[in-house]
Design an enzyme around this catalytic site. Structure first.
Site, PDB file in Angstrom:
ATOM      1  N   GLY A 164       0.834  -1.195   0.000  1.00 45.29           N
ATOM      2  CA  GLY A 164       0.000   0.000   0.000  1.00 45.29           C
ATOM      3  C   GLY A 164       0.862   1.235   0.000  1.00 45.29           C
TER       4      GLY A 164
ATOM      5  CG  ASP B  40      -8.252   1.398   9.097  1.00 37.77           C
ATOM      6  OD1 ASP B  40      -9.366   1.748   8.658  1.00 37.77           O
ATOM      7  OD2 ASP B  40      -7.351   0.952   8.368  1.00 37.77           O
TER       8      ASP B  40
END
Length: 739
Positions: free
Chosen positions: A25, A138
């Protein structure tokens, strides 16, 4: 799904030998590693700007130390970390099971009992996180892994101490839109109550199979999180009431994690996996078994390799060259997964490189293009266009004199539902001759089937869907050539601007049209109000009600000068009739999926003058050579002009076949490797009949800066049928007023 390490990857970090890439990512890369003693670990390595930021390193060290203090059986423990390394890294225990996102994408929503176990276990996990002085920030389906003995919360990559406001004070949104709390969406600090909101979102997703605030662009998701009520499916009674409380807009109203634990009294699951539905339990067990087939500690070299590569990788100076001779490591993984799963998959068979039997009549091998159609009432017309387009493209290939292989079409239809969509996808993936698939046709089928195709590494392209969340469950092999629904909502506003028809607008979102119209309606409201600076009167028609006509009368009472009704066909027809009966003469728009529908005939005179903005083109009115040639070929084969969406399906197949040709080994004696096609397609650029196709980061149609101008078409209902006015960039106020 994991992949082999790249030549630029390290072979070892501290005590961990790196075996595979688990993901990558913006912040870095996650590897699968193994200690010399054989223990597996997930190692996140920070790269880019973070690695060179001293402040980031200090926070990273602090967070790693705090994360070590989290003590819960439902939290993946931190094993080691080094904030001072050239590239900071954090190692946690490796859990081989799939995430909730993968499991739900592959097998659908979880039953109520499993959702309750998830709720209690994750509440305990968050209790431990908060006790350690952290806020996770998250919590989402991708950060919860499923094991036979219960779920595991992972990824403290953006966790912060509860009193750390350095990032949130600046108004930067940290987290995943759609699964973060309203206060986070507004840039306010996250608290323990924010994690509770995210937990409610995860439980809603696990139970209903869709995020509670839909999908789409981050801005749209953040807006809905703050202003809209969640869509909760598959829950009832006590569980529904609890999740509704978790999703309260105000943090103080939400239950605490201790209260959630008290309300969900399920026993902790044992190692049998009984808490999970059987298909998910098998998926978890298969993943665990595959981890046993990982390579040994010693380096592995491909037998007979002389180009400096290992593990079946292509030489570094030829990154796009298809791999023709898999190394021992790759074959071990494929063979181990094959035996442990109790049967072969298309991916394993194709990668083994066995020979393709030639056609008895020509001596050429024959490959199959699948068409994943839809036999439901809503999908029949689109499916017919897609199948015809595929057969025309394949016939043109087979008419090439010097071809080295033949193609044929295999058409299978689902019924527009999850179960039959997966059944069709499994049939295609099990057929060793199928090299690619056009479809699925509908959004529900695409959502269900994409994970099946992804697992088998079978490339498929849908030319008729436009949502952007399939990448979550099928990040490699799912592609879309249809324009995103969100973009088409904005382009209605552009149509009004270009043609001089901006006025106070009544925008009705009829949720019977599904999440597609919600996506389109949200972007249209934002574009009309914020970009055009015009007044908007929004109305939402709840699903399962008959409030469409009332919503239309309400916007008329607000003295609007334009109307957009975004809903299913039946309700849009009624809206047109209500507007006509009221004598409304302003411009009206329908949602883009109704182009090519029976709207003109069913609405009659009330539908005259209605507009639809779509990426679908009528090639019969274009004057370019490509459009004329395609129209002539279609007319010759089928005796009519191309129907709506046929052009886009034809282009999609032609692009697929062009890239597939590059994956066929010389002489066409060895089978192509399925995964190679997706790698090529992600980088492809193809000039079609009316537009150029390329894919964005999430394998969606790349709506570039010029796409709205030259590749988006406006159609009007005139004389009882849809007639194309032209591309957006071709229109003028005069063009529109004369229509």
């Amino acid at each position: 799904m994991s992949e082999s390490p790249r030549s630029s990857d390290p072979s070892r970090i501290a005590e961990f030998r790196l075996l595979r890439r688990l993901g990558a990512g913006g912040m870095g890369v996650v590897y699968l590693g193994r200690t010399d003693a054989g223990a597996l670990a997930a190692i996140k390595v920070i790269r880019g700007e973070g690695a060179g930021d001293d402040g980031f390193r200090a926070r990273f060290a602090r967070e790693a130390e705090l994360a070590r203090r989290v003590d819960s059986p439902w939290v993946v423990p931190v094993l080691d970390a080094d904030a001072e390394a050239r590239e900071p890294w954090l190692a946690t225990a490796f859990v081989p099971g799939p995430s909730i996102a993968e499991a739900v994408g592959a097998h659908g929503p979880l039953p109520s009992g499993a959702v309750r176990v998830l709720g209690r276990s994750l509440a305990e996990a968050l209790d431990a996180v908060h006790t350690a002085g952290l806020v996770h920030r998250d919590v989402k389906p991708g950060n919860v892994l499923l094991a036979l003995d219960g779920p595991r919360l992972i990824d403290f990559g953006i966790a912060r101490a509860a009193d750390d406001t350095a990032l949130t004070a600046s108004g930067v949104v940290v987290g995943t839109p759609g699964f973060l709390a309203p206060e986070q969406a507004e840039g306010r600090p996250a608290t323990a109550a924010s994690d509770v909101f995210a937990l409610g979102c995860v439980l809603a997703y696990a139970s209903g199979g869709i995020p509670p605030f839909g999908t789409g662009t981050p801005d749209a998701l953040l807006y809905r999180t703050v202003h809209d009520e969640p869509e909760l499916r598959g829950m009832e009674g006590e569980l529904l009431a609890l999740v509704e409380r978790c999703l309260a807009k105000e943090p103080d109203v939400r239950p605490t994690v201790e209260e959630i634990r008290g309300l969900l009294t399920e026993d902790a699951p044992d190692s049998s996996g009984d808490w999970l539905p059987a298909p998910v339990a098998r998926l978890v067990a298969t993943r665990a078994a595959e981890s046993l087939a990982l390579p040994g500690i010693e380096p592995t070299v491909v037998d007979g390799a002389d180009d400096g590569t290992t593990d079946g990788e292509a030489p570094s100076d030829a990154p796009d060259t298809p791999v023709r001779h898999p190394g021992r490591r790759r074959l071990l993984l494929l063979g181990g997964a094959l035996l442990l799963a109790g049967g072969g998959t298309g991916a394993a068979v194709w990668a083994s490189g066995d020979e393709k039997k030639p056609s008895a009549s020509t001596g050429r091998p024959v490959y199959v293009l699948g068409v994943h159609a839809d036999s439901s009432a809503a999908g029949t017309a689109l499916s017919r266009a897609c199948e015809r387009a595929a057969r025309l493209a394949v016939a043109q290939h087979n008419a090439t004199p010097k071809r080295s292989y033949d193609l044929k079409v295999k058409d299978l239809a689902d019924r527009g539902d999850v179960d039959t969509a997966r059944e069709v996808a499994r049939t295609f993936t099990a057929d060793r001759d199928v090299v690619a698939v056009l479809g699925p046709v509908g959004e529900t089928s695409m959502r269900a089937a994409s994970a099946v195709y992804g697992e088998a590494e079978l490339t498929h392209v849908s030319s008729t869907t436009g949502r952007q969340d399939y990448f979550l469950t099928s990040p490699r092999t799912s592609f879309q050539t249809g324009a995103p629904h969100l973009a088409l909502g904005s382009w209605i506003a552009l149509d009004a601007l270009i043609t001089g028809q901006v006025a106070p607008a009544g925008i009705v979102i009829d949720r019977a049209g599904g999440a597609v119209v919600q996506d389109q309606g949200t972007s249209l409201i934002s574009g009309w109000r914020d970009t055009l600076g015009a007044q908007v009167v929004p109305k939402v028609v709840a699903e399962g009600t008959d409030d469409g006509p009332k919503a239309v009368r309400d916007v008329l009472a607000a003295d609007v000068g334009a109307v957009a009704y975004l809903g299913p066909l039946d309700n849009t027809v009624r809206a047109a009739q209500v507007l006509a009966a009221a004598g409304f003469t302003g411009p009206c728009w329908m949602q883009h999926q109704l182009y090519g529908s029976d709207f003109p005939s069913r609405a009659g005179a009330a539908g005259e003058g209605w507009y639809v903005v779509t990426s679908a083109v009528d090639p019969s009115v274009l004057t370019t050579k490509r459009a004329k040639d395609f129209t002539a070929a279609w007319r010759k084969r089928y005796g009519s002009t191309p129907e709506p969406y046929a052009t886009e399906a034809y282009d999609s197949v032609r692009m697929l076949l062009a890239e597939f040709a590059h994956t066929v080994p010389a002489g066409a004696r060895r089978r192509p490797v399925r995964a190679d096609l997706a790698v090529r397609l992600a980088k492809a650029k193809y000039t079609g009949v009316a537009r150029t196709y390329a894919f964005g980061e999430y394998h969606q149609y790349d709506a570039s800066t010029d796409a709205w101008k030259n590749e988006t078409f406006v159609h009007v209902v005139r004389d009882g049928r849809f007639q194309q006015l032209g591309a957006l960039g071709e229109l003028t106020p005069a063009t529109k007023s004369q229509s």
